[in-house]
Design an enzyme around this catalytic site. Structure first.
Site, PDB file in Angstrom:
ATOM      1  N   LYS A  69      12.669   5.875  -6.689  1.00 18.53           N
ATOM      2  CA  LYS A  69      12.003   6.942  -5.928  1.00 18.53           C
ATOM      3  C   LYS A  69      11.240   6.255  -4.802  1.00 18.53           C
ATOM      4  O   LYS A  69      10.146   5.739  -5.001  1.00 18.53           O
ATOM      5  CB  LYS A  69      11.043   7.704  -6.852  1.00 18.53           C
ATOM      6  CG  LYS A  69      10.713   9.132  -6.407  1.00 18.53           C
ATOM      7  CD  LYS A  69      10.178   9.304  -5.007  1.00 18.53           C
ATOM      8  CE  LYS A  69       8.679   9.193  -4.910  1.00 18.53           C
ATOM      9  NZ  LYS A  69       8.189   9.261  -3.515  1.00 18.53           N
ATOM     10  N   GLY A  99       1.871   0.910  -6.002  1.00 18.49           N
ATOM     11  CA  GLY A  99       1.163   1.856  -5.151  1.00 18.49           C
ATOM     12  C   GLY A  99      -0.315   1.830  -5.451  1.00 18.49           C
ATOM     13  O   GLY A  99      -0.865   0.785  -5.825  1.00 18.49           O
ATOM     14  N   SER A 100      -0.943   2.995  -5.329  1.00 20.97           N
ATOM     15  CA  SER A 100      -2.395   3.049  -5.442  1.00 20.97           C
ATOM     16  C   SER A 100      -2.840   3.140  -6.906  1.00 20.97           C
ATOM     17  O   SER A 100      -2.107   3.646  -7.762  1.00 20.97           O
ATOM     18  CB  SER A 100      -2.926   4.268  -4.684  1.00 20.97           C
ATOM     19  OG  SER A 100      -2.364   5.446  -5.219  1.00 20.97           O
ATOM     20  N   THR A 101      -4.049   2.712  -7.159  1.00 21.01           N
ATOM     21  CA  THR A 101      -4.632   2.771  -8.502  1.00 21.01           C
ATOM     22  C   THR A 101      -4.766   4.233  -8.949  1.00 21.01           C
ATOM     23  O   THR A 101      -4.525   4.567 -10.108  1.00 21.01           O
ATOM     24  CB  THR A 101      -5.999   2.053  -8.481  1.00 21.01           C
ATOM     25  OG1 THR A 101      -5.760   0.707  -8.077  1.00 21.01           O
ATOM     26  CG2 THR A 101      -6.662   2.045  -9.849  1.00 21.01           C
ATOM     27  N   GLU A 102      -5.101   5.092  -7.993  1.00 24.65           N
ATOM     28  CA  GLU A 102      -5.275   6.520  -8.300  1.00 24.65           C
ATOM     29  C   GLU A 102      -3.973   7.136  -8.849  1.00 24.65           C
ATOM     30  O   GLU A 102      -3.973   7.823  -9.872  1.00 24.65           O
ATOM     31  CB  GLU A 102      -5.677   7.189  -6.987  1.00 24.65           C
ATOM     32  CG  GLU A 102      -6.132   8.579  -7.081  1.00 24.65           C
ATOM     33  CD  GLU A 102      -6.253   9.172  -5.661  1.00 24.65           C
ATOM     34  OE1 GLU A 102      -6.080   8.470  -4.653  1.00 24.65           O
ATOM     35  OE2 GLU A 102      -6.505  10.382  -5.605  1.00 24.65           O
ATOM     36  N   GLU A 120       2.000  -2.335 -10.351  1.00 26.27           N
ATOM     37  CA  GLU A 120       1.575  -3.338  -9.375  1.00 26.27           C
ATOM     38  C   GLU A 120       0.751  -2.575  -8.350  1.00 26.27           C
ATOM     39  O   GLU A 120       1.290  -1.775  -7.591  1.00 26.27           O
ATOM     40  CB  GLU A 120       2.813  -4.002  -8.761  1.00 26.27           C
ATOM     41  CG  GLU A 120       2.518  -5.326  -8.117  1.00 26.27           C
ATOM     42  CD  GLU A 120       2.156  -5.168  -6.671  1.00 26.27           C
ATOM     43  OE1 GLU A 120       0.932  -5.121  -6.378  1.00 26.27           O
ATOM     44  OE2 GLU A 120       3.056  -5.080  -5.838  1.00 26.27           O
ATOM     45  N   CYS A 178      -0.891  -5.295  -0.486  1.00 27.79           N
ATOM     46  CA  CYS A 178      -1.805  -5.261  -1.633  1.00 27.79           C
ATOM     47  C   CYS A 178      -2.555  -6.585  -1.759  1.00 27.79           C
ATOM     48  O   CYS A 178      -3.597  -6.647  -2.397  1.00 27.79           O
ATOM     49  CB  CYS A 178      -1.027  -4.931  -2.894  1.00 27.79           C
ATOM     50  SG  CYS A 178       0.549  -5.757  -2.967  1.00 27.79           S
ATOM     51  N   GLU A 189     -10.108  -0.639  -1.278  1.00 24.93           N
ATOM     52  CA  GLU A 189      -8.944  -1.105  -0.525  1.00 24.93           C
ATOM     53  C   GLU A 189      -8.758  -0.223   0.703  1.00 24.93           C
ATOM     54  O   GLU A 189      -8.501   0.969   0.580  1.00 24.93           O
ATOM     55  CB  GLU A 189      -7.701  -1.039  -1.419  1.00 24.93           C
ATOM     56  CG  GLU A 189      -6.476  -1.593  -0.739  1.00 24.93           C
ATOM     57  CD  GLU A 189      -5.266  -1.662  -1.663  1.00 24.93           C
ATOM     58  OE1 GLU A 189      -4.988  -0.671  -2.358  1.00 24.93           O
ATOM     59  OE2 GLU A 189      -4.609  -2.717  -1.674  1.00 24.93           O
TER      60      GLU A 189
HETATM   61  P1  NAP Z   1       0.789   6.130  -3.533  1.00 22.12           P
HETATM   62  O1  NAP Z   1       0.447   7.552  -3.324  1.00 22.12           O
HETATM   63  O2  NAP Z   1       0.259   5.399  -4.692  1.00 22.12           O
HETATM   64  O3  NAP Z   1       2.383   6.060  -3.509  1.00 22.12           O
HETATM   65  C1  NAP Z   1       3.190   5.101  -4.116  1.00 22.12           C
HETATM   66  C2  NAP Z   1       4.418   5.797  -4.671  1.00 22.12           C
HETATM   67  O4  NAP Z   1       4.044   6.671  -5.737  1.00 22.12           O
HETATM   68  C3  NAP Z   1       5.140   6.670  -3.659  1.00 22.12           C
HETATM   69  O5  NAP Z   1       6.522   6.608  -3.885  1.00 22.12           O
HETATM   70  C4  NAP Z   1       4.573   8.025  -3.994  1.00 22.12           C
HETATM   71  O6  NAP Z   1       5.325   9.093  -3.529  1.00 22.12           O
HETATM   72  C5  NAP Z   1       4.545   7.974  -5.491  1.00 22.12           C
HETATM   73  N1  NAP Z   1       3.681   8.974  -6.100  1.00 22.12           N
HETATM   74  C6  NAP Z   1       2.602   9.621  -5.569  1.00 22.12           C
HETATM   75  N2  NAP Z   1       2.085  10.483  -6.449  1.00 22.12           N
HETATM   76  C7  NAP Z   1       2.829  10.419  -7.562  1.00 22.12           C
HETATM   77  C8  NAP Z   1       2.797  11.067  -8.817  1.00 22.12           C
HETATM   78  N3  NAP Z   1       1.869  11.990  -9.109  1.00 22.12           N
HETATM   79  N4  NAP Z   1       3.722  10.750  -9.741  1.00 22.12           N
HETATM   80  C9  NAP Z   1       4.662   9.818  -9.479  1.00 22.12           C
HETATM   81  N5  NAP Z   1       4.754   9.175  -8.302  1.00 22.12           N
HETATM   82  C10 NAP Z   1       3.850   9.462  -7.348  1.00 22.12           C
HETATM   83  O7  NAP Z   1       0.421   5.333  -2.289  1.00 22.12           O
HETATM   84  P2  NAP Z   1       0.347   5.899  -0.813  1.00 22.12           P
HETATM   85  O8  NAP Z   1       0.016   7.332  -0.729  1.00 22.12           O
HETATM   86  O9  NAP Z   1       1.591   5.510  -0.185  1.00 22.12           O
HETATM   87  O10 NAP Z   1      -0.864   5.030  -0.266  1.00 22.12           O
HETATM   88  C11 NAP Z   1      -2.191   5.287  -0.719  1.00 22.12           C
HETATM   89  C12 NAP Z   1      -2.900   4.000  -1.002  1.00 22.12           C
HETATM   90  O11 NAP Z   1      -2.219   3.285  -2.030  1.00 22.12           O
HETATM   91  C13 NAP Z   1      -2.921   3.022   0.147  1.00 22.12           C
HETATM   92  O12 NAP Z   1      -3.868   3.325   1.088  1.00 22.12           O
HETATM   93  C14 NAP Z   1      -3.166   1.736  -0.587  1.00 22.12           C
HETATM   94  O13 NAP Z   1      -4.516   1.594  -0.913  1.00 22.12           O
HETATM   95  C15 NAP Z   1      -2.388   1.909  -1.856  1.00 22.12           C
HETATM   96  N6  NAP Z   1      -1.061   1.264  -1.786  1.00 22.12           N
HETATM   97  C16 NAP Z   1      -0.909   0.073  -2.420  1.00 22.12           C
HETATM   98  C17 NAP Z   1       0.311  -0.574  -2.360  1.00 22.12           C
HETATM   99  C18 NAP Z   1       0.544  -1.862  -3.038  1.00 22.12           C
HETATM  100  O14 NAP Z   1       1.444  -2.591  -2.639  1.00 22.12           O
HETATM  101  N7  NAP Z   1      -0.191  -2.191  -4.085  1.00 22.12           N
HETATM  102  C19 NAP Z   1       1.363  -0.013  -1.654  1.00 22.12           C
HETATM  103  C20 NAP Z   1       1.179   1.224  -1.025  1.00 22.12           C
HETATM  104  C21 NAP Z   1      -0.044   1.846  -1.110  1.00 22.12           C
HETATM  105  P3  NAP Z   1       4.868   9.721  -2.089  1.00 22.12           P
HETATM  106  O15 NAP Z   1       5.302   8.735  -1.112  1.00 22.12           O
HETATM  107  O16 NAP Z   1       5.612  10.989  -1.990  1.00 22.12           O
HETATM  108  O17 NAP Z   1       3.387   9.932  -2.145  1.00 22.12           O
END
Ligand code: NAP
Ligand code: MG
Length: 504
Positions: A197, A250-253, A272, A306, A407
């Site tokens: 995904k 992705g994000s911790t949230e 991760e 990250c 972050e």
């Molecule tokens: P994100 O929301 O955590 O997205 C990462 C992945 O998870 C995306 O494919 C996202 O889909 C998916 N996702 C979102 N909500 C989900 C849910 N409820 N259930 C399953 N999958 C879900 O990250 P983001 O919105 O792209 O970025 C937000 C913050 O995350 C950034 O500002 C950064 O702090 C952090 N981040 C960290 C990394 C890392 O390498 N550790 C990478 C990216 C972002 P969608 O794209 O449709 O939301």
């Protein structure tokens, strides 16, 4: 297609123009199939904010179809039982070769979708993805169990390492193809059937390479791509009883939602996540190298890593000197559209929403007394339509402020002085995260002392940002569970079975 892009862009390759011309659908069971709801969403060019392509918006029904295809391929053994380990190796190797053959196309797709400079995508992201697959192509024939010297003399005990099953791989937008490859290369090598995904902002490269998997010899259902929104396609995989494991970056949230969503069938989860990496410059370092290295530690990939070295601690006696070197190097960074004919170092941040988030942190920091050394603004003029942020250095930041703790995931560094080794160990570790940390010193004893004392999954000494397929990578604390890459990623995507045989 080409005429909707700025004239300053390099020409689109015909394959890229063709790919973008029609709605791009999920890849399920070896073919692109229409979404069951008929819905689509748009992916945008962050350098201009303009429409790039229309993508199938997958929901629960599409996730069911993908899980069914992957389940069938796994349960009927098409990938890991009927096919020999040697043949699986060859498929993965051929996929790596095909990614190299299609590298110019994939680099354009990642550059358009993410905004990163085309030459970065072409010389870093795409070759590293291929390298990852070459490394894991060697693994299927080397995944072994062991024989255990158990107590009863009439018992023979051995272990088997088997794939986990159907694995959902949810990836982010910062290195679109590379982050997905970090997951699917070991997952496939271990014999799993997968559903990727990709992030909603950057689905193009994963969808493009899907068709290469058929050419590489993967049976239908082994490699599926399910584009869509996290709350829909992603959550459907997370809660699905037919999915045995989720690998997430992705994000911790969102990670917290994934852990909660996974409880139904207690699927395995590896995570991760983010970081707020401390980067420590000691007075005894090669200060020029430290200043340049620290510039790229934060501004590489626009801070959207990250492992970004976003907390820069400089020993007080050399604070001004290193800050000056950092400022000079930062002012030389050229920012512009990734697909420009002109060569830039950095592109825009990923989206309007993310730009607002990054600028919100900067504004809050300034309101709380931080001072800008350089940057601090959204970029205007020719770049005003895109999501461009000036590389930003802030000083006068207190450890407890949000800009020093959370972050930002953008081109913003907080430079802070320190006085003593023990003080800096404590301050560096005073964080919810633990993905990476780094230090610059010529003193070997100090380097080893800190390598042990810093609570993070990767430590860089007199360097920053190195990763390689063979070396494990992952986080302490809220930076995640599990280690990707190397042998550790094979462990992450396998189960261990213990077999007992009575011999008399
Ligand atoms: P994100 O929301 O955590 O997205 C990462 C992945 O998870 C995306 O494919 C996202 O889909 C998916 N996702 C979102 N909500 C989900 C849910 N409820 N259930 C399953 N999958 C879900 O990250 P983001 O919105 O792209 O970025 C937000 C913050 O995350 C950034 O500002 C950064 O702090 C952090 N981040 C960290 C990394 C890392 O390498 N550790 C990478 C990216 C972002 P969608 O794209 O449709 O939301
Ligand atoms: Mg999101």
């Amino acid at each position: 297609m080409v005429d909707k892009f700025p004239e300053t862009y390099v020409s689109l390759l015909p394959e890229v123009a063709d790919f973008l011309a029609k709605p791009i659908m999920p890849y399920i069971n070896g073919e692109y199939v229409a979404t069951l709801s008929g819905q689509t969403f748009d992916t945008l060019d962050p350098s201009t904010g303009r429409y790039l392509a229309s993508i199938g918006r997958c929901m629960l029904d599409d996730a069911n179809a993908a899980v069914q295809a992957a389940r069938r391929a796994f349960d009927e053994g098409d990938w890991w039982q009927k096919m020999s380990a040697a043949d699986r190796s060859k498929c993965i190797w051929r996929l790596a070769e095909l990614i190299e053959v299609h590298a110019d196309i994939i680099a354009q797709l990642d550059s358009l979708d993410n905004g990163k400079p085309l030459h970065t995508a072409r010389t870093v992201d795409v070759p590293l993805s291929a390298d990852h697959l070459y490394y894991y192509a060697g693994w299927p024939t080397k995944i072994e169990g062991s024989t255990i010297p158990v107590s009863p003399q009439n018992m023979f005990n051995y272990t088997l390492r088997e794939p986990v099953g159907v694995v959902g791989l949810i990836s982010p937008w910062n290195y679109p193809l590379l982050m997905a490859t970090w997951k699917f290369a070991p997952a496939l090598a271990a014999g799993n059937c997968i559903i990727v995904k990709p992030a909603e902002q950057t689905p193009l490269s994963a969808l493009y390479i899907a068709k290469l998997t058929a050419e590489a010899g993967f049976p239908p259902g082994v490699f599926n791509v399910l584009p869509g929104y996290g709350e829909e396609a992603g959550a459907a995989l997370v809660t699905h009883d037919g999915v045995d494991k989720i690998g997430f970056t992705g994000s911790t949230e969102v990670a917290q939602k994934i852990v909660q969503g996974s409880v139904g069938n207690l699927k395995r989860v590896s995570l991760e996540l983010g970081g707020k990496a401390p980067n420590i410059v000691f007075a005894d370092a090669d200060l020029e190298a430290a200043a340049i290295g620290s510039t790229w530690a934060i501004f590489g990939n626009n801070g959207q890593s990250c492992t970004a070295g976003s907390r820069l601690y400089i020993e007080r006696s050399v604070f001004e000197q290193v800050l000056d070197g950092l400022e000079q190097a930062t002012k030389r960074i050229k920012v512009g559209p990734g697909m420009s004919q002109e060569k830039y170092n950095l592109g825009p941040v990923i989206s309007d929403e993310h730009l607002k988030r990054v600028m919100g942190y900067v504004d809050e920091g300034l309101a709380q007394g931080a001072q800008v050394i350089t940057g601090g603004q959204r970029m205007s003029g020719d770049l005003k339509e895109g999501y461009f942020v000036e590389p930003t250095i802030l000083i006068n930041v207190a450890d407890q402020q949000r800009i020093a703790r959370e972050e930002i995931f953008g081109p913003v560094v907080c430079a802070m002085p320190f006085d003593h080794v023990n003080e800096i160990i404590q301050r560096a570790n005073d964080t919810d995260f633990g993905l990476a940390a780094g230090l610059w010193t010529k003193d070997l004893s100090k380097a080893h002392k800190l390598a042990k004392a810093l609570r993070a999954g990767t430590i860089w000494i007199n360097t920053w940002g190195n990763t390689e397929a063979s070396s494990p990578f992952g986080g302490y604390k809220q930076s995640g569970y599990g280690r990707e890459m190397g042998k550790e990623a094979i462990d992450l995507y396998t189960e261990v079975k213990s077999v007992w045989i009575k011999t008399d």
